[in-house]
Write an enzyme that holds these catalytic residues in place. Structure first.
Site, PDB file in Angstrom:
ATOM      1  CE  LYS A 192      -8.618  -5.900   3.616  1.00  0.00           C
ATOM      2  NZ  LYS A 192      -8.315  -5.650   2.039  1.00  0.00           N
ATOM      3  NE  ARG A 193      -0.556   0.904   7.689  1.00  0.00           N
ATOM      4  CZ  ARG A 193       0.314   1.851   7.476  1.00  0.00           C
ATOM      5  NH1 ARG A 193       1.311   1.518   6.818  1.00  0.00           N
ATOM      6  NH2 ARG A 193       0.270   2.832   8.249  1.00  0.00           N
ATOM      7  CE  LYS A 253      -6.599  -0.448   3.586  1.00  0.00           C
ATOM      8  NZ  LYS A 253      -6.464  -0.806   2.288  1.00  0.00           N
ATOM      9  CE  LYS A 308      -0.113  -8.856  -3.133  1.00  0.00           C
ATOM     10  NZ  LYS A 308       0.364  -7.942  -2.146  1.00  0.00           N
ATOM     11  CB  THR A 353      -2.603  -5.531  -4.626  1.00  0.00           C
ATOM     12  OG1 THR A 353      -2.309  -4.992  -3.423  1.00  0.00           O
ATOM     13  CG2 THR A 353      -2.536  -4.602  -5.843  1.00  0.00           C
ATOM     14  CG  HIS A 390      -1.555   4.495  -6.073  1.00  0.00           C
ATOM     15  ND1 HIS A 390      -1.671   3.164  -6.742  1.00  0.00           N
ATOM     16  CD2 HIS A 390      -0.763   5.135  -6.586  1.00  0.00           C
ATOM     17  CE1 HIS A 390      -0.574   3.093  -7.383  1.00  0.00           C
ATOM     18  NE2 HIS A 390      -0.028   4.331  -7.573  1.00  0.00           N
TER      19      HIS A 390
END
Ligand code: 26V
Length: 818
Positions: free
Chosen positions: A549-550, A555, A661, A657, A358
């Site tokens: 998100k984290r 990111k 969504k 993910t 992952h």
């Protein structure tokens, strides 16, 4: 079993019984928690007979089962999901209404099981939902952490973590089975015996042991009789251990020993990228894996089952490296306990294990020091050594003279310390290794496990992630779900590709109006929540720009924030500027020890406060950062989004993910060519996606050439201005030190090329603004995002796993809805 509660009458009767006999209170004196428990128990009872029947049918069918091994399951609240799956939502609503009970309050009384960090744990939760819905015999195994992911609070804008005591009010969904406890041994040493027949037998003389108590959770499929199980393990001290110490007269020592054992399942590690090699974490991993294998081999398979035939009956999916210690554990059981020859045991292991990776970040790849592994699991280390010896011998044969390659591929690394590379162990033994999006799987082959993919090309495959439409569309977005079902029927809930049938409606004016009205209602629902929680009022007629998100440097939440600062500065410069009103929503937890991530949170909050206090902004720009982003909050935030921020540096986000969504709920993506964004872009079309930024090869080239972030600072006036504002203390009351580490890390390091992508990002955001002004065209794109995102159902992911890796088949359970 006389348990059917399929009418409002029977449901109400049963509910009142649960209240009286389960909670021991009458309606008039019941607390919200009592009512919630009674309701949960009523639903649970309805699912119970299906569950038992599923076990029964699956046992008889002797079909191949999927065992999903995952250290994390980020489940979210269970009540609504279980009501939906059992078809009891309306009956329960009417029953509560009849009793004068507000069911919404009961829904909100449930503390969500947050037994995961983020994407990986939520994916596991989506997968068990899909497996049950698709009637696949499957068990999920994991850990029943007493404390899940911490509760995030902000104190003066700074993240402060509180323990997540999700079990304090009890948990109505779990079935503990203390009588099914499983012993797990640790430490000690091994002894070898050379038998007369020439064979060698090894015994592990352990040092200490604990007991794993299974807690079962029902995993009901959507509108099917099949109910699978999730089995989570909780650690207890063994009696033997207790007695021994108690007898020695040292009572306090005995109590300490108990606490030590129970520590193992106490808390979820909140780090999701940098493994610290912590002993307790290895204990957790081995604990749940040992319990799960023992349980499956001894209790789920028939007593007389010949383990040589294991591959016919089970496939173990390893969710990242966390459960990889299952490989030596199975070999140990087969060889040491069942007397199966090493080669045969290894052959079995090779057929039953598969590994999902992952990540791509090298620092996230787990290694366990030989010192620690040898101390905690001496026999497992021996087995790993033997596996490695044989593997390296094969390599030397395949690549004579290429010692460098052999060293690169060794399961044991030598530097900076001797340690076991868990991803390599999984790759060497597993049948299949998969990445979680096309780009990720390709990079896995080409960059991370290069030598392995050259050696075993057929081992590598891709399964693009997906999300469950039941929770993330049907439950989270009832308005949209109603419109979809009214338009194309309800088949989409089990076959999300049917959303394609919505495409023609993208040109239907009345459909577009209804779609837009639903989005707007979802915004109201969100702003009510934000107002209730934080006293912030969000403008309604605004573009809702969502980044959830984290918190992680790769990111690039800071890139988003730099854009926000730029928008703010444009308003400061030109107070009458005609800009599209925008609400920027962040949701993110930072690992407690991740300094830069926590500084980023503080800066987001500081910017939000400064903008809020400035009357010149006049509601045109608002930053909201509701604390404690979790599954429940996601369910409110995601349906309200117009714009989905997926702006990681290309080549770093394995899949994402949340991106799926958001697209499904009609948000347009602004994003880089990273992870599953690539496939979202492919599905929805470039006209309905705001693409920007460096590609993975470009990013690679820049970094190889020696990246100079300050060159971008020097050449981009907008960037310079935004960064200067942070450095000058504009958001920290004049304190120039407060965010200096953050600014410096951007200016002098910028590991994830945020500065290099700033201009392109702002340009893409300017395009967003132009596009949003054309409401009709925007809504059309939003509809097309929904219509074209059916591919991202976790049902499709599971079908891909079945076809490419598991080769298991559905075992339907007959019944009224089967
Ligand atoms: C890693 C570690 C490292 C050791 C400390 C504890 C710990 C806990 C969790 C993890 C997993 C990190 C990897 C992860 O969550 N990956 C995410 O997986 C998602 C599902 O495949 C994917 O969508 C995200 O892109 C990816 O970052």
């Amino acid at each position: 079993m006389p348990s059917d509660v399929d009418s409002v009458d029977t449901f109400t009767t049963e509910f009142l019984k649960r209240l009286q006999f389960g909670q021991g209170v009458v309606l008039a004196r019941a607390t919200t928690n009592d009512l919630y428990f009674a309701l949960a128990r009523t639903v649970r009872q309805q699912l119970m007979s299906r569950w038992l029947e599923t076990l029964n049918v699956q046992r008889k069918a002797k079909a191949k089962a999927v065992v999903y091994l995952s250290a994390e399951y980020l489940l979210g609240r269970q009540l609504d999901n279980n009501l939906l799956a059992s078809g009891l939502t309306e009956i329960a609503e009417q029953s509560m209404e009849r009793l004068g009970i507000d069911i919404t309050t009961l829904r909100e009384a449930e503390l969500e099981p947050g037994l995961g960090n983020g994407g990986l744990g939520r994916l596991a939760a989506c997968f068990i939902d899909s497996l049950a819905t698709m009637q696949i015999p499957a068990v999920g195994y994991g850990i029943r952490y007493e404390y899940g992911i911490f509760r995030q609070t902000f104190v003066d804008g700074v993240q402060v973590e509180q323990p997540d005591s999700w079990l304090t009010n009890g948990s109505p969904w779990e079935f503990p089975h203390p009588e099914m406890g499983v012993k797990v041994r640790f430490a000690g040493h091994t002894e070898t015996e050379h038998r007369d027949d020439g064979s060698v037998a090894t015994t592990w003389v352990h040092g200490w042991e604990v007991i794993g108590i299974p807690y079962n959770y029902m995993v009901p499929g959507y509108r099917t009789e099949n109910v699978n199980a999730l089995r989570l393990w909780s650690a207890r001290a063994t009696q033997a251990f207790d007695l021994q110490v108690f007898n020695s007269g040292d009572y306090l020592q005995a109590v300490r020993a108990q606490a030590f054992a129970e520590n193992i399942s106490k808390v979820l590690y909140p780090e999701d990228s940098t493994p610290q090699g912590k002993e307790l974490r290895l204990q957790q991993q081995y604990f749940f894996v040992a319990c799960s294998l023992r349980d499956y081999l001894d209790n789920v398979l028939p007593a007389d089952f010949d383990l040589r035939r294991l591959p016919e009956r089970v496939v173990f999916q390893l969710n990242d490296t966390h459960p990889v210690i299952a490989i030596p554990e199975l070999i140990r059981i087969l060889v040491d306990e069942r007397g199966i020859a090493w080669d045969v045991a290894l052959d079995i292991a090779r057929q039953v294990f598969n590994y999902t990776c992952h990540t791509l970040l090298p620092e996230a790849l787990e290694v366990w020091s030989v010192e620690l592994l040898g101390r905690l699991l001496p026999r497992h280390l021996e087995i790993i050594y033997r596996l490695n010896d044989e593997f390296l011998a094969d390599l030397r044969e395949a690549y004579p003279g290429d010692e460098l390659r052999v060293r690169r591929m060794s399961i044991i690394q030598e530097h900076p310390e001797r340690a076991v590379r868990m991803a390599y162990l999984a790759t060497v033994v597993g049948t299949k290794v998969n990445g979680v999006a096309e780009l990720h799987s390709q990079l896995l082959r080409d960059k991370v496990l290069t030598d392995f993919s050259a050696h075993w090309p057929e081992k590598f495959t891709n399964v693009t992630n997906g999300v469950t439409p039941r929770r993330f569309v049907r439950l989270a977005n009832p308005g949209l779900s109603g419109l979809i079902t009214e338009t194309i029927g309800e088949g989409w809930l089990k076959d999300l590709a049917e959303l394609q049938q919505l495409e023609p409606y993208a040109d239907d004016a009345s459909f577009l109006e209804r779609f837009a009205a639903i989005k707007s209602a979802n915004k109201s629902r969100l702003s009510e929540l934000v107002e209730r929680r934080q006293g912030i009022v969000l403008p309604q007629a605004a573009l809702y720009d969502v980044m959830v998100k984290r918190l992680h440097e790769y990111k690039r939440q800071t890139l988003k924030l730099l854009h926000v600062i730029t928008l703010y500065q444009r308003i400061q410069e030109n107070p009458d500027l005609d800009i599209v009103p925008r609400v920027v929503l962040f949701g993110a937890k930072a690992a407690p020890g991740y300094r830069i991530a926590k500084d980023t949170i503080a800066l987001i909050n500081a910017v939000a406060t400064t903008i809020d206090a400035d009357p010149a902004v006049k509601g045109r720009l608002k930053v909201a950062f509701p604390a404690n982003y979790n599954v429940s909050l996601a369910e409110i935030l995601i349906p309200a989004a117009d714009l989905s921020e997926q702006i990681s540096l290309a080549g770093k986000e394995a899949s994402g993910t949340g991106n799926m969504k958001l697209a499904l709920n009609g948000a347009l993506t602004i994003g880089t060519l990273d992870g599953a964004n690539v496939e979202i872009l492919e599905q929805v079309g470039a006209e309905n996606f705001f693409l920007f930024g460096l590609t993975e090869p470009e990013a690679q080239a820049i970094q190889t050439a020696g990246y100079q972030p300050h060159e971008h600072y020097a050449s981009s006036p907008g960037l310079r201005k935004a960064l200067d504002a942070v450095a000058s203390g504009e958001f920290s009351g004049g304190d120039t030190e407060a965010f200096a580490p953050l600014v410096d890390s951007l200016l002098y390091q910028d590991r994830f090329l945020a500065l290099a992508d700033y201009d392109a990002y702002v340009a893409a955001q300017d395009e967003v603004e132009v596009a949003y002004r054309d409401t009709k065209a925007w809504t059309r794109s939003a509809v097309l995002n929904t219509a074209r995102s059916g591919y991202f159902s976790s049902d499709r992911s599971i079908q891909d796993y079945l076809d490419r890796i598991w080769h298991a088949k559905p075992v339907p359970v007959a019944g009224p809805t089967g």
